[in-house]
Design a protein around this motif. Sequence first.
Motif, PDB file in Angstrom:
ATOM      1  N   ASP A 285      -4.391  -3.238   4.459  1.00  0.00           N
ATOM      2  CA  ASP A 285      -4.077  -1.779   4.382  1.00  0.00           C
ATOM      3  C   ASP A 285      -5.274  -2.049   3.187  1.00  0.00           C
ATOM      4  O   ASP A 285      -5.058  -2.066   1.949  1.00  0.00           O
TER       5      ASP A 285
ATOM      6  N   ASP B  24      -6.064  -9.580   2.534  1.00  0.00           N
ATOM      7  CA  ASP B  24      -4.898  -8.584   3.008  1.00  0.00           C
ATOM      8  C   ASP B  24      -5.491  -7.262   3.848  1.00  0.00           C
ATOM      9  O   ASP B  24      -6.511  -8.053   4.790  1.00  0.00           O
TER      10      ASP B  24
ATOM     11  N   ASP C  44      -6.913  -5.288  -2.819  1.00  0.00           N
ATOM     12  CA  ASP C  44      -7.207  -3.701  -2.992  1.00  0.00           C
ATOM     13  C   ASP C  44      -5.842  -3.564  -4.582  1.00  0.00           C
ATOM     14  O   ASP C  44      -6.098  -2.486  -5.003  1.00  0.00           O
TER      15      ASP C  44
ATOM     16  N   THR D  36      -7.860  -3.469   2.613  1.00  0.00           N
ATOM     17  CA  THR D  36      -9.316  -3.849   1.983  1.00  0.00           C
ATOM     18  C   THR D  36      -9.807  -4.354   3.510  1.00  0.00           C
ATOM     19  O   THR D  36     -10.822  -4.366   3.709  1.00  0.00           O
TER      20      THR D  36
ATOM     21  N   SER E 188      -0.885   0.414  -1.555  1.00  0.00           N
ATOM     22  CA  SER E 188      -1.933   2.125  -1.654  1.00  0.00           C
ATOM     23  C   SER E 188      -1.346   3.061  -0.536  1.00  0.00           C
ATOM     24  O   SER E 188      -1.821   3.993  -1.087  1.00  0.00           O
TER      25      SER E 188
ATOM     26  N   ASP F   3      -1.630  -7.379  -4.665  1.00  0.00           N
ATOM     27  CA  ASP F   3      -1.790  -8.638  -4.541  1.00  0.00           C
ATOM     28  C   ASP F   3      -2.465  -9.419  -5.933  1.00  0.00           C
ATOM     29  O   ASP F   3      -2.992 -10.953  -5.916  1.00  0.00           O
TER      30      ASP F   3
HETATM   31 MG    MG Z   1      -3.701  -3.225   0.096  1.00  0.00          MG
END
Ligand code: MG
Length: 261
Positions: free
Chosen positions: A20, A18, A203, A22, A164, A207
Amino acid sequence: MSKPLSDLEGPVRALFTDLDGTMVTNARFSGPAQGALDSLFTANLPVVLVTGRPAGWGHALASLFPFAAVITENGGVSFVPEERGLRKVLALPARELAEWRTIMLDAAADISEQFSGARLSVDSAYREFDLAIDWNEDARLSPGVADRIVELLLERGLAASRSSVHVNYGPPGVDKWVVCERILEECFADLSAPYDDVVYVGDSLNDAPVFGALSKSVGVANVRDRWDELPHKPGYITHSREGDGFCELVDRLLLLCQNSC
Ligand SMILES: [Mg+2]
Protein backbone atom coordinates in the motif's frame (compact mmCIF):
# COMPACT_ATOMS: atom_id res chain seq x y z
CA MET A 1 19.95 12.85 4.40
CA SER A 2 18.37 10.58 1.80
CA LYS A 3 19.96 10.46 -1.63
CA PRO A 4 18.17 10.56 -4.99
CA LEU A 5 17.41 7.18 -6.50
CA SER A 6 19.88 7.82 -9.31
CA ASP A 7 22.65 7.41 -6.67
CA LEU A 8 21.59 3.82 -5.91
CA GLU A 9 24.24 1.41 -7.17
CA GLY A 10 24.44 -2.37 -7.50
CA PRO A 11 24.89 -5.13 -6.98
CA VAL A 12 21.27 -5.91 -6.16
CA ARG A 13 20.31 -9.51 -5.37
CA ALA A 14 16.74 -9.12 -4.12
CA LEU A 15 13.93 -6.60 -3.70
CA PHE A 16 11.72 -6.53 -0.62
CA THR A 17 8.71 -4.29 -1.22
CA ASP A 18 5.79 -2.84 0.67
CA LEU A 19 2.36 -2.85 -1.01
CA ASP A 20 0.00 0.00 0.00
CA GLY A 21 1.25 3.43 -0.96
CA THR A 22 4.29 1.84 -2.62
CA MET A 23 3.17 -0.55 -5.36
CA VAL A 24 -0.47 0.49 -4.99
CA THR A 25 -1.68 3.99 -5.88
CA ASN A 26 -4.94 5.31 -4.43
CA ALA A 27 -5.90 1.76 -3.46
CA ARG A 28 -5.42 0.45 -7.01
CA PHE A 29 -2.66 -1.75 -8.43
CA SER A 30 -2.15 0.14 -11.68
CA GLY A 31 -1.22 -1.39 -15.03
CA PRO A 32 2.26 0.20 -15.06
CA ALA A 33 3.03 -1.08 -11.55
CA GLN A 34 1.81 -4.56 -12.53
CA GLY A 35 4.05 -4.37 -15.60
CA ALA A 36 7.01 -3.28 -13.49
CA LEU A 37 6.50 -6.19 -11.08
CA ASP A 38 6.23 -8.60 -13.99
CA SER A 39 9.47 -7.28 -15.48
CA LEU A 40 11.24 -8.10 -12.19
CA PHE A 41 9.91 -11.66 -12.34
CA THR A 42 11.06 -11.92 -15.97
CA ALA A 43 14.52 -10.66 -14.96
CA ASN A 44 14.63 -13.35 -12.22
CA LEU A 45 15.30 -10.81 -9.50
CA PRO A 46 13.77 -12.33 -6.34
CA VAL A 47 10.92 -10.20 -5.00
CA VAL A 48 9.53 -10.48 -1.47
CA LEU A 49 6.27 -8.72 -0.66
CA VAL A 50 6.19 -7.19 2.85
CA THR A 51 2.81 -5.82 3.86
CA GLY A 52 0.59 -5.07 6.82
CA ARG A 53 -2.31 -6.65 4.91
CA PRO A 54 -3.91 -9.88 6.15
CA ALA A 55 -2.63 -13.43 5.85
CA GLY A 56 -5.59 -14.14 3.55
CA TRP A 57 -4.25 -11.59 1.07
CA GLY A 58 -0.78 -13.06 1.42
CA HIS A 59 -1.94 -16.61 0.68
CA ALA A 60 -3.71 -15.41 -2.47
CA LEU A 61 -0.81 -13.25 -3.67
CA ALA A 62 1.78 -15.95 -2.96
CA SER A 63 -0.37 -18.39 -4.94
CA LEU A 64 -0.91 -16.09 -7.92
CA PHE A 65 2.53 -14.50 -8.35
CA PRO A 66 6.07 -15.93 -8.28
CA PHE A 67 7.19 -14.01 -5.19
CA ALA A 68 10.21 -15.46 -3.36
CA ALA A 69 8.13 -15.01 -0.19
CA VAL A 70 5.16 -12.98 1.02
CA ILE A 71 5.28 -11.43 4.50
CA THR A 72 1.92 -10.24 5.82
CA GLU A 73 0.45 -8.70 8.96
CA ASN A 74 3.66 -6.67 9.44
CA GLY A 75 5.59 -9.90 9.92
CA GLY A 76 3.01 -11.97 11.79
CA VAL A 77 2.32 -14.49 9.02
CA SER A 78 4.54 -15.31 6.05
CA PHE A 79 4.25 -17.66 3.10
CA VAL A 80 7.26 -19.26 1.45
CA PRO A 81 6.77 -21.19 -1.79
CA GLU A 82 8.23 -24.66 -1.73
CA GLU A 83 8.08 -27.62 -4.08
CA ARG A 84 4.96 -29.05 -2.46
CA GLY A 85 3.12 -25.76 -1.96
CA LEU A 86 3.25 -22.75 0.33
CA ARG A 87 4.96 -23.05 3.71
CA LYS A 88 3.31 -20.86 6.33
CA VAL A 89 5.52 -19.21 8.95
CA LEU A 90 3.95 -17.77 12.13
CA ALA A 91 5.96 -15.24 14.10
CA LEU A 92 4.66 -16.77 17.36
CA PRO A 93 3.54 -20.30 18.25
CA ALA A 94 -0.09 -20.80 17.20
CA ARG A 95 -1.09 -21.75 20.77
CA GLU A 96 -0.27 -18.22 21.97
CA LEU A 97 -2.40 -16.43 19.41
CA ALA A 98 -5.85 -17.04 20.95
CA GLU A 99 -4.92 -15.24 24.17
CA TRP A 100 -3.48 -12.29 22.25
CA ARG A 101 -6.63 -12.16 20.10
CA THR A 102 -8.77 -11.66 23.22
CA ILE A 103 -6.51 -8.81 24.39
CA MET A 104 -6.62 -7.20 20.93
CA LEU A 105 -10.42 -7.41 20.62
CA ASP A 106 -10.82 -5.83 24.08
CA ALA A 107 -8.54 -2.99 22.94
CA ALA A 108 -10.57 -2.49 19.75
CA ALA A 109 -13.79 -2.24 21.75
CA ASP A 110 -12.28 0.41 24.06
CA ILE A 111 -10.91 2.41 21.12
CA SER A 112 -14.27 2.37 19.33
CA GLU A 113 -15.84 3.80 22.49
CA GLN A 114 -13.21 6.53 22.90
CA PHE A 115 -12.86 7.70 19.27
CA SER A 116 -15.92 8.32 17.14
CA GLY A 117 -15.58 6.56 13.78
CA ALA A 118 -12.69 4.34 14.87
CA ARG A 119 -13.37 0.68 14.11
CA LEU A 120 -11.67 -2.50 13.08
CA SER A 121 -10.71 -2.52 9.41
CA VAL A 122 -12.87 -4.61 7.11
CA ASP A 123 -9.86 -6.83 6.40
CA SER A 124 -9.46 -7.66 10.10
CA ALA A 125 -11.83 -10.60 9.48
CA TYR A 126 -9.07 -12.22 7.45
CA ARG A 127 -6.22 -11.66 9.91
CA GLU A 128 -4.59 -14.43 11.95
CA PHE A 129 -1.91 -12.60 13.92
CA ASP A 130 -2.65 -8.90 14.25
CA LEU A 131 -5.69 -6.64 13.85
CA ALA A 132 -6.07 -3.19 12.34
CA ILE A 133 -7.99 -0.06 13.22
CA ASP A 134 -9.08 1.69 10.03
CA TRP A 135 -8.13 5.37 10.07
CA ASN A 136 -7.73 6.22 6.39
CA GLU A 137 -9.25 3.53 4.19
CA ASP A 138 -13.04 3.46 4.65
CA ALA A 139 -12.75 5.63 7.77
CA ARG A 140 -11.60 9.26 7.82
CA LEU A 141 -9.73 9.97 11.02
CA SER A 142 -6.91 12.48 11.34
CA PRO A 143 -3.27 11.36 11.58
CA GLY A 144 -3.28 12.85 15.10
CA VAL A 145 -6.14 10.58 16.20
CA ALA A 146 -4.39 7.60 14.58
CA ASP A 147 -1.26 8.46 16.56
CA ARG A 148 -3.26 8.67 19.79
CA ILE A 149 -4.67 5.22 19.05
CA VAL A 150 -1.13 3.94 18.53
CA GLU A 151 -0.13 5.36 21.93
CA LEU A 152 -3.06 3.69 23.69
CA LEU A 153 -2.23 0.33 22.13
CA LEU A 154 1.42 0.65 23.11
CA GLU A 155 0.35 1.47 26.67
CA ARG A 156 -1.50 -1.87 26.70
CA GLY A 157 1.72 -3.70 25.89
CA LEU A 158 0.86 -4.35 22.26
CA ALA A 159 2.98 -3.55 19.20
CA ALA A 160 1.32 -0.84 17.09
CA SER A 161 2.25 1.17 14.03
CA ARG A 162 0.48 3.37 11.52
CA SER A 163 0.51 2.52 7.83
CA SER A 164 -0.98 4.78 5.15
CA VAL A 165 -4.45 3.31 5.81
CA HIS A 166 -4.50 1.42 9.13
CA VAL A 167 -3.18 1.30 12.65
CA ASN A 168 -1.89 -2.27 12.76
CA TYR A 169 -1.48 -3.78 16.19
CA GLY A 170 -0.64 -7.16 17.64
CA PRO A 171 1.64 -9.11 19.95
CA PRO A 172 4.86 -7.24 20.79
CA GLY A 173 8.31 -8.04 19.44
CA VAL A 174 7.33 -8.45 15.79
CA ASP A 175 7.84 -5.88 13.06
CA LYS A 176 8.62 -5.91 9.37
CA TRP A 177 12.38 -6.08 9.89
CA VAL A 178 12.33 -8.91 12.45
CA VAL A 179 10.65 -11.14 9.88
CA CYS A 180 12.48 -9.80 6.81
CA GLU A 181 15.70 -10.83 8.55
CA ARG A 182 14.28 -14.30 9.30
CA ILE A 183 13.24 -14.74 5.65
CA LEU A 184 16.66 -13.55 4.49
CA GLU A 185 18.34 -16.13 6.73
CA GLU A 186 15.99 -18.94 5.66
CA CYS A 187 15.55 -18.26 1.95
CA PHE A 188 18.64 -16.33 0.84
CA ALA A 189 21.49 -18.51 2.03
CA ASP A 190 23.89 -16.88 -0.46
CA LEU A 191 23.40 -13.47 1.20
CA SER A 192 24.67 -12.45 4.60
CA ALA A 193 24.28 -9.58 7.06
CA PRO A 194 24.32 -6.62 6.73
CA TYR A 195 22.55 -7.49 3.46
CA ASP A 196 23.99 -4.64 1.43
CA ASP A 197 22.78 -6.34 -1.78
CA VAL A 198 19.11 -6.23 -0.72
CA VAL A 199 16.84 -3.32 -1.60
CA TYR A 200 13.75 -2.47 0.43
CA VAL A 201 11.10 0.02 -0.71
CA GLY A 202 8.27 1.45 1.37
CA ASP A 203 6.37 4.59 2.19
CA SER A 204 5.21 4.72 5.79
CA LEU A 205 5.90 4.38 9.49
CA ASN A 206 5.59 0.60 9.58
CA ASP A 207 8.46 0.50 7.07
CA ALA A 208 10.80 2.42 9.37
CA PRO A 209 12.36 -0.69 11.04
CA VAL A 210 13.54 -1.86 7.61
CA PHE A 211 14.64 1.64 6.56
CA GLY A 212 16.87 1.59 9.62
CA ALA A 213 18.28 -1.89 8.99
CA LEU A 214 19.21 -1.93 5.30
CA SER A 215 21.66 0.43 3.62
CA LYS A 216 19.79 0.15 0.31
CA SER A 217 16.42 1.25 1.65
CA VAL A 218 14.24 3.35 -0.65
CA GLY A 219 11.23 5.52 0.05
CA VAL A 220 8.75 6.35 -2.70
CA ALA A 221 8.27 10.12 -2.75
CA ASN A 222 5.10 10.08 -0.62
CA VAL A 223 7.27 8.94 2.27
CA ARG A 224 7.94 12.67 2.68
CA ASP A 225 4.32 13.03 3.91
CA ARG A 226 5.44 11.26 7.14
CA TRP A 227 9.06 12.43 7.10
CA ASP A 228 9.30 14.09 10.49
CA GLU A 229 7.60 11.13 12.19
CA LEU A 230 9.92 8.47 10.76
CA PRO A 231 12.38 7.22 13.41
CA HIS A 232 14.53 5.84 10.56
CA LYS A 233 14.69 7.46 7.12
CA PRO A 234 15.20 5.58 3.85
CA GLY A 235 18.65 5.83 2.29
CA TYR A 236 17.25 6.81 -1.10
CA ILE A 237 14.09 8.46 -2.34
CA THR A 238 12.25 8.33 -5.66
CA HIS A 239 11.13 11.36 -7.61
CA SER A 240 7.57 10.02 -8.08
CA ARG A 241 4.93 9.02 -5.58
CA GLU A 242 3.36 5.60 -4.87
CA GLY A 243 3.14 3.20 -7.85
CA ASP A 244 4.93 5.61 -10.17
CA GLY A 245 7.80 5.72 -7.68
CA PHE A 246 7.81 1.92 -7.62
CA CYS A 247 8.06 1.88 -11.43
CA GLU A 248 10.93 4.36 -11.20
CA LEU A 249 12.75 2.07 -8.77
CA VAL A 250 12.16 -0.98 -10.95
CA ASP A 251 13.63 0.84 -13.96
CA ARG A 252 16.71 1.61 -11.87
CA LEU A 253 17.03 -1.98 -10.61
CA LEU A 254 16.73 -3.43 -14.11
CA LEU A 255 19.46 -1.06 -15.28
CA LEU A 256 21.69 -2.09 -12.37
CA CYS A 257 20.99 -5.77 -13.01
CA GLN A 258 21.96 -5.39 -16.67
CA ASN A 259 25.28 -4.08 -15.45
CA SER A 260 26.02 -6.32 -12.50
CA CYS A 261 23.48 -9.05 -11.72
MG1 MG B 1 2.76 1.30 2.74
